[in-house]
Scaffold this motif. Structure first.
Motif, short mmCIF file in Angstrom:
data_model
loop_
_atom_site.label_atom_id
_atom_site.label_comp_id
_atom_site.label_asym_id
_atom_site.label_seq_id
_atom_site.Cartn_x
_atom_site.Cartn_y
_atom_site.Cartn_z
N ASP A 1 1.06 -1.15 -0.02
CA ASP A 1 0.00 0.63 -0.13
C ASP A 1 0.89 1.40 0.43
N ALA A 2 2.37 1.26 -0.57
CA ALA A 2 3.39 2.27 0.04
C ALA A 2 3.65 2.60 -1.72
N VAL A 3 3.53 4.01 -1.70
CA VAL A 3 4.12 4.72 -3.21
C VAL A 3 5.50 5.73 -2.93
N PHE A 4 6.29 4.86 -3.79
CA PHE A 4 8.13 5.80 -3.64
C PHE A 4 7.93 6.72 -4.81
N VAL A 5 7.63 7.91 -4.16
CA VAL A 5 7.00 8.87 -5.40
C VAL A 5 8.21 9.64 -6.10
N GLY A 6 9.36 9.44 -5.71
CA GLY A 6 10.53 10.07 -6.44
C GLY A 6 9.70 11.52 -6.33
N ASP A 7 10.48 12.58 -7.85
CA ASP A 7 10.55 13.95 -8.27
C ASP A 7 9.16 13.98 -8.81
N THR A 8 7.82 13.66 -8.05
CA THR A 8 6.82 14.30 -8.89
C THR A 8 5.97 14.90 -7.69
N LEU A 9 5.50 14.14 -7.07
CA LEU A 9 4.68 14.93 -5.81
C LEU A 9 5.14 15.13 -4.62
N PHE A 10 5.88 17.18 -4.50
CA PHE A 10 5.65 16.73 -2.91
C PHE A 10 4.88 16.96 -1.58
N MET A 11 4.86 17.09 -0.47
CA MET A 11 3.93 17.44 -0.08
C MET A 11 3.31 18.26 0.29
N PRO A 12 1.63 17.98 0.35
CA PRO A 12 0.64 18.97 -0.40
C PRO A 12 0.83 20.60 0.10
N ASP A 13 1.61 20.84 0.95
CA ASP A 13 1.62 22.12 1.52
C ASP A 13 3.20 22.76 0.65
N VAL A 14 4.03 21.44 -0.26
CA VAL A 14 4.47 22.53 -1.34
C VAL A 14 4.86 22.18 -2.13
N GLY A 15 4.58 20.96 -3.29
CA GLY A 15 3.26 20.87 -4.39
C GLY A 15 3.97 20.08 -4.81
N SER A 16 4.68 20.17 -6.12
CA SER A 16 4.90 19.18 -7.16
C SER A 16 6.73 19.81 -7.81
N ALA A 17 7.61 18.80 -7.83
CA ALA A 17 8.47 18.75 -8.99
C ALA A 17 8.24 19.96 -9.84
N ARG A 18 9.67 20.54 -9.85
CA ARG A 18 9.65 20.93 -11.71
C ARG A 18 10.52 20.40 -12.68
N CYS A 19 10.08 21.03 -13.79
CA CYS A 19 10.11 20.16 -14.99
C CYS A 19 10.93 21.12 -15.93
N ASP A 20 11.69 21.59 -16.04
CA ASP A 20 12.36 22.69 -16.98
C ASP A 20 13.96 22.38 -16.76
N PHE A 21 14.32 20.64 -16.64
CA PHE A 21 15.26 20.23 -16.90
C PHE A 21 15.38 19.84 -18.38
N PRO A 22 16.67 19.67 -19.01
CA PRO A 22 16.39 18.82 -20.12
C PRO A 22 15.49 17.93 -19.92
N GLY A 23 14.61 17.63 -21.22
CA GLY A 23 13.62 16.50 -21.11
C GLY A 23 12.76 16.59 -20.42
N GLY A 24 12.14 17.45 -19.31
CA GLY A 24 10.68 17.75 -18.64
C GLY A 24 10.20 18.07 -19.14
N ASP A 25 8.91 17.97 -18.76
CA ASP A 25 8.06 18.03 -19.17
C ASP A 25 6.31 18.46 -18.22
N ALA A 26 6.05 19.99 -18.37
CA ALA A 26 4.79 19.82 -17.42
C ALA A 26 3.35 19.41 -17.01
N ALA A 27 3.52 18.92 -18.92
CA ALA A 27 2.10 18.54 -18.92
C ALA A 27 2.15 17.11 -19.13
N THR A 28 3.39 16.28 -19.25
CA THR A 28 3.59 15.26 -19.39
C THR A 28 3.73 14.72 -17.42
N LEU A 29 4.56 15.77 -16.44
CA LEU A 29 4.22 15.35 -15.48
C LEU A 29 2.54 15.15 -15.09
#
Length: 286
Positions: free
Chosen positions: A156-184
């Motif tokens: 019942d555990a998922v290790f999410v990597g750099d997708t989500l952060f804690m709710p009061d922080v939000g989400s991971a950046r998407c501006d590194f080479p190859g990143g994409d906000a819509a895909t995230l």
């Protein structure tokens, strides 16, 4: 059987590494371990990874896997050192060659650097299942932060990597080479479609002032309260917010040394003729 989970918070990089195991004396996976790095001196160290080693020894665990969620830009990986010390297989997402191709060009790496993921022991594909002793794990392809991110579902555990952060922080950046906000955004929707009581374990926490670091939340909590991705926020609004926010962010302090090491599965670049390994700094490129 429920997974037993031991977190290790590294305050220097705000990274949380994990040991996930079936039982004391049983089998374990290590997720996103940190190699210490003194940026001023260019010196690596193993104090953080040593805490993991000591825990594994104290619990009498056999390490089956060392799992990377992606090629990190904010810390160097201790995967190679832990494999040499404890055994196990280093695994990462099967799309890692896309990241290697990008950064081989950026760093103008040696001709012999291969961009086929062969530096890793195992390349995991979306929805691939594997065992950690008696625990079944599943790889979930969640690109956007990079083209090759994986999350790992274990019970019942998922290790999410750099997708989500804690709710009061939000989400991971998407501006590194190859990143994409819509895909995230679409990757996160996959995670948030899991049952509400699914436990989500973060790779990083950057707590607002006055809050101690935290790294565990649930799908329900994220859907209700995540400042970037709660229910009701559509893809277009998220992409506009994420791209505007990313445009204001500085590059991570350790991106240049970290990526060069992490696309090699935690190995340092090969020594030159004087026996010393060197890292490159591309000028005026990122």
């Amino acid at each position: 059987m429920s997974a037993q989970i031991e977190p290790f918070f590294d305050p220097s990089t705000h990274t949380i590494s994990y040991v996930v195991y079936d039982r004391p004396g049983g089998h374990a996976a290590i997720i996103d371990p940190v190699l210490d790095y003194d940026a001023k001196a260019g010196r690596t160290g193993t104090a953080s990874a040593g805490r993991i080693r000591d825990f594994v020894a104290a619990q009498g665990l056999s390490v089956d896997w060392i799992l990377e969620t992606h090629a990190h830009a904010d810390h160097l990986s201790a995967a190679a050192w832990l494999r040499d010390t404890l055994g196990g297989r280093i695994a990462i997402g099967a799309e890692i060659p896309a990241v290697q191709r990008i950064f081989k060009g950026i760093f103008h790496l040696e001709e012999g650097f291969r961009v086929d993921g062969s530096q890793f022991d195992t390349l995991l594909h979306d929805d691939e299942r594997f065992m950690i002793g008696t625990l079944e794990a599943r790889a979930l392809f969640v690109p956007g932060h990079t083209p090759a991110d994986l999350a790992y579902q274990i019970g019942d555990a998922v290790f999410v990597g750099d997708t989500l952060f804690m709710p009061d922080v939000g989400s991971a950046r998407c501006d590194f080479p190859g990143g994409d906000a819509a895909t995230l955004y679409r990757s996160v929707q996959r995670l948030l479609s899991l049952p509400d009581d699914t436990r989500l374990f973060m790779c990083h926490d950057y707590p607002p002032e006055g809050r101690a670091p935290r790294w565990e939340t649930t799908v329900a909590e994220q859907r209700a309260h995540n400042i970037h991705l709660r229910d009701g926020i559509g893809e277009g609004d998220f992409v506009a917010m994420r791209e505007a926010r990313d445009a204001t962010l500085e590059m991570p302090l350790l991106i240049l040394p970290a990526v060069q090491v992490n696309i090699r599965a935690g190995r340092l670049p090969p020594p030159e003729s004087n026996g010393t390994s060197y890292l490159k700094i591309p000028l005026n490129l990122l």
